[in-house]
Design a protein around this motif. Sequence first.
Motif, PDB file in Angstrom:
ATOM      1  N   GLY A  80      80.172 -25.858 -16.340  1.00  0.00           N
ATOM      2  CA  GLY A  80      79.391 -25.609 -15.130  1.00  0.00           C
ATOM      3  C   GLY A  80      80.346 -25.189 -14.020  1.00  0.00           C
ATOM      4  O   GLY A  80      81.559 -25.123 -14.225  1.00  0.00           O
ATOM      5  N   ALA A  99      74.055 -26.731 -16.318  1.00  0.00           N
ATOM      6  CA  ALA A  99      72.949 -26.132 -17.081  1.00  0.00           C
ATOM      7  C   ALA A  99      72.753 -26.822 -18.433  1.00  0.00           C
ATOM      8  O   ALA A  99      71.624 -27.015 -18.868  1.00  0.00           O
ATOM      9  CB  ALA A  99      73.199 -24.639 -17.290  1.00  0.00           C
ATOM     10  N   ASN A 100      73.858 -27.208 -19.086  1.00  0.00           N
ATOM     11  CA  ASN A 100      73.731 -27.747 -20.447  1.00  0.00           C
ATOM     12  C   ASN A 100      74.254 -29.167 -20.606  1.00  0.00           C
ATOM     13  O   ASN A 100      74.493 -29.624 -21.716  1.00  0.00           O
ATOM     14  CB  ASN A 100      74.440 -26.808 -21.438  1.00  0.00           C
ATOM     15  CG  ASN A 100      73.737 -25.460 -21.503  1.00  0.00           C
ATOM     16  OD1 ASN A 100      72.531 -25.400 -21.710  1.00  0.00           O
ATOM     17  ND2 ASN A 100      74.477 -24.389 -21.266  1.00  0.00           N
ATOM     18  N   ASN A 113      86.125 -24.657 -14.824  1.00  0.00           N
ATOM     19  CA  ASN A 113      85.028 -24.167 -15.670  1.00  0.00           C
ATOM     20  C   ASN A 113      85.542 -23.821 -17.072  1.00  0.00           C
ATOM     21  O   ASN A 113      86.649 -23.303 -17.227  1.00  0.00           O
ATOM     22  CB  ASN A 113      84.413 -22.931 -14.996  1.00  0.00           C
ATOM     23  CG  ASN A 113      83.390 -22.246 -15.871  1.00  0.00           C
ATOM     24  OD1 ASN A 113      83.702 -21.269 -16.561  1.00  0.00           O
ATOM     25  ND2 ASN A 113      82.183 -22.760 -15.896  1.00  0.00           N
ATOM     26  N   ASP A 114      84.713 -24.088 -18.096  1.00  0.00           N
ATOM     27  CA  ASP A 114      85.164 -23.893 -19.487  1.00  0.00           C
ATOM     28  C   ASP A 114      85.505 -22.432 -19.818  1.00  0.00           C
ATOM     29  O   ASP A 114      86.522 -22.143 -20.462  1.00  0.00           O
ATOM     30  CB  ASP A 114      84.148 -24.475 -20.483  1.00  0.00           C
ATOM     31  CG  ASP A 114      82.740 -23.928 -20.341  1.00  0.00           C
ATOM     32  OD1 ASP A 114      82.480 -23.107 -19.442  1.00  0.00           O
ATOM     33  OD2 ASP A 114      81.876 -24.333 -21.147  1.00  0.00           O
ATOM     34  N   ILE A 131      76.103 -19.020 -22.150  1.00  0.00           N
ATOM     35  CA  ILE A 131      77.039 -17.894 -22.080  1.00  0.00           C
ATOM     36  C   ILE A 131      77.934 -18.162 -20.875  1.00  0.00           C
ATOM     37  O   ILE A 131      77.435 -18.364 -19.760  1.00  0.00           O
ATOM     38  CB  ILE A 131      76.331 -16.536 -21.910  1.00  0.00           C
ATOM     39  CG1 ILE A 131      75.424 -16.224 -23.110  1.00  0.00           C
ATOM     40  CG2 ILE A 131      77.354 -15.414 -21.727  1.00  0.00           C
ATOM     41  CD1 ILE A 131      74.650 -14.912 -22.991  1.00  0.00           C
ATOM     42  N   GLU A 144      79.742 -17.207 -13.579  1.00  0.00           N
ATOM     43  CA  GLU A 144      78.417 -17.610 -14.076  1.00  0.00           C
ATOM     44  C   GLU A 144      77.525 -16.435 -14.484  1.00  0.00           C
ATOM     45  O   GLU A 144      76.309 -16.438 -14.234  1.00  0.00           O
ATOM     46  CB  GLU A 144      77.693 -18.447 -12.995  1.00  0.00           C
ATOM     47  CG  GLU A 144      78.332 -19.786 -12.734  1.00  0.00           C
ATOM     48  CD  GLU A 144      78.191 -20.760 -13.908  1.00  0.00           C
ATOM     49  OE1 GLU A 144      77.098 -20.854 -14.474  1.00  0.00           O
ATOM     50  OE2 GLU A 144      79.200 -21.403 -14.256  1.00  0.00           O
ATOM     51  N   HIS A 172      73.988 -16.470 -16.396  1.00  0.00           N
ATOM     52  CA  HIS A 172      72.681 -16.709 -15.772  1.00  0.00           C
ATOM     53  C   HIS A 172      72.109 -15.461 -15.095  1.00  0.00           C
ATOM     54  O   HIS A 172      71.181 -15.559 -14.293  1.00  0.00           O
ATOM     55  CB  HIS A 172      72.782 -17.877 -14.786  1.00  0.00           C
ATOM     56  CG  HIS A 172      73.186 -19.153 -15.447  1.00  0.00           C
ATOM     57  ND1 HIS A 172      72.395 -19.781 -16.376  1.00  0.00           N
ATOM     58  CD2 HIS A 172      74.323 -19.881 -15.368  1.00  0.00           C
ATOM     59  CE1 HIS A 172      73.024 -20.871 -16.818  1.00  0.00           C
ATOM     60  NE2 HIS A 172      74.196 -20.947 -16.228  1.00  0.00           N
ATOM     61  N   GLU A 174      71.397 -16.353 -20.837  1.00  0.00           N
ATOM     62  CA  GLU A 174      71.916 -17.214 -21.912  1.00  0.00           C
ATOM     63  C   GLU A 174      70.803 -17.790 -22.784  1.00  0.00           C
ATOM     64  O   GLU A 174      71.021 -18.105 -23.937  1.00  0.00           O
ATOM     65  CB  GLU A 174      72.844 -18.308 -21.375  1.00  0.00           C
ATOM     66  CG  GLU A 174      72.177 -19.451 -20.679  1.00  0.00           C
ATOM     67  CD  GLU A 174      73.159 -20.566 -20.308  1.00  0.00           C
ATOM     68  OE1 GLU A 174      74.371 -20.330 -20.224  1.00  0.00           O
ATOM     69  OE2 GLU A 174      72.678 -21.686 -20.080  1.00  0.00           O
TER      70      GLU A 174
END
Length: 249
Positions: free
Chosen positions: A67, A79-80, A107-108, A138, A153, A156, A165
């Motif tokens: 995120g 989001a996840n 962020n990943d 995504i 991001e 989205h 995504e």
Amino acid sequence: MQIFGVDIGGSGIKGAPVDLDRGDLAQERCKVLTPHPATPDAVADGVRQVVEHFDKRPERLGVTFPGVVTGGSTIRTAANVDKSWIDVDARALLTEQLDGLPVTILNDADAAGVAEMHFGAGRGREGTVLLLTFGTGIGSALFIDGKLVPNTELGHLELNGHDAEKHASTKAKEDHELSWEHWARRVKKYLAHVEMLFSPELFIIGGGVSRKADKFLPLITGIKAEIVPAQLQNNAGIVGAAMAAAESR
Ligand code: BGC
């Protein structure tokens, strides 16, 4: 200096000591399942378990989060993972959980991008480069002349009236049992949209699916930018997190 990277994902929390000269794991990684619900305390406990699996305690820890992370610390979107992450000071939470260990969080996809630009498919690439990770969501990492523009991001963006995504991630492929051809059509449409906005020179396709690039990359035609699979694959997030931790010394 012993630096660990930990990657918090939708299904697993994975981590290992990282060899920053080689851009690879220094030891085999440890994985615990992401708790459900993936609340801050439960996930922080998972990160602690991964770190404590190794005999040596790291001097610094880099952690990825799926995120938006601002100021190297505060979570802005989730989001996840569980929504209770929003506005949490993740650096403070993890530092406390890990008895004062200095933690860097990012962020990943940004972490994966940093690793790919240094050690993988983006090495030496100038101009606009976009790494997109396809997995539960995504993720995106935008680089201009090698410099990261964080938290983009792009997963989205709206695609066919949907959150992109939800339509083109590998989770969407699995949930809707899409064939490679069908899924590749969606990915192609998504890439065309991103290309219209950013005109990158290079797309790097990351996430677990990059291992199966031969199944879908040949199906993606009509995109002007070069498209290549990520090279560090599953370990990019761990390596990138450790790189960020080393840099914030
Ligand atoms: C999140 C991104 C993340 C991506 C991949 C998206 O849902 O909003 O921050 O990079 O999933 O995990």
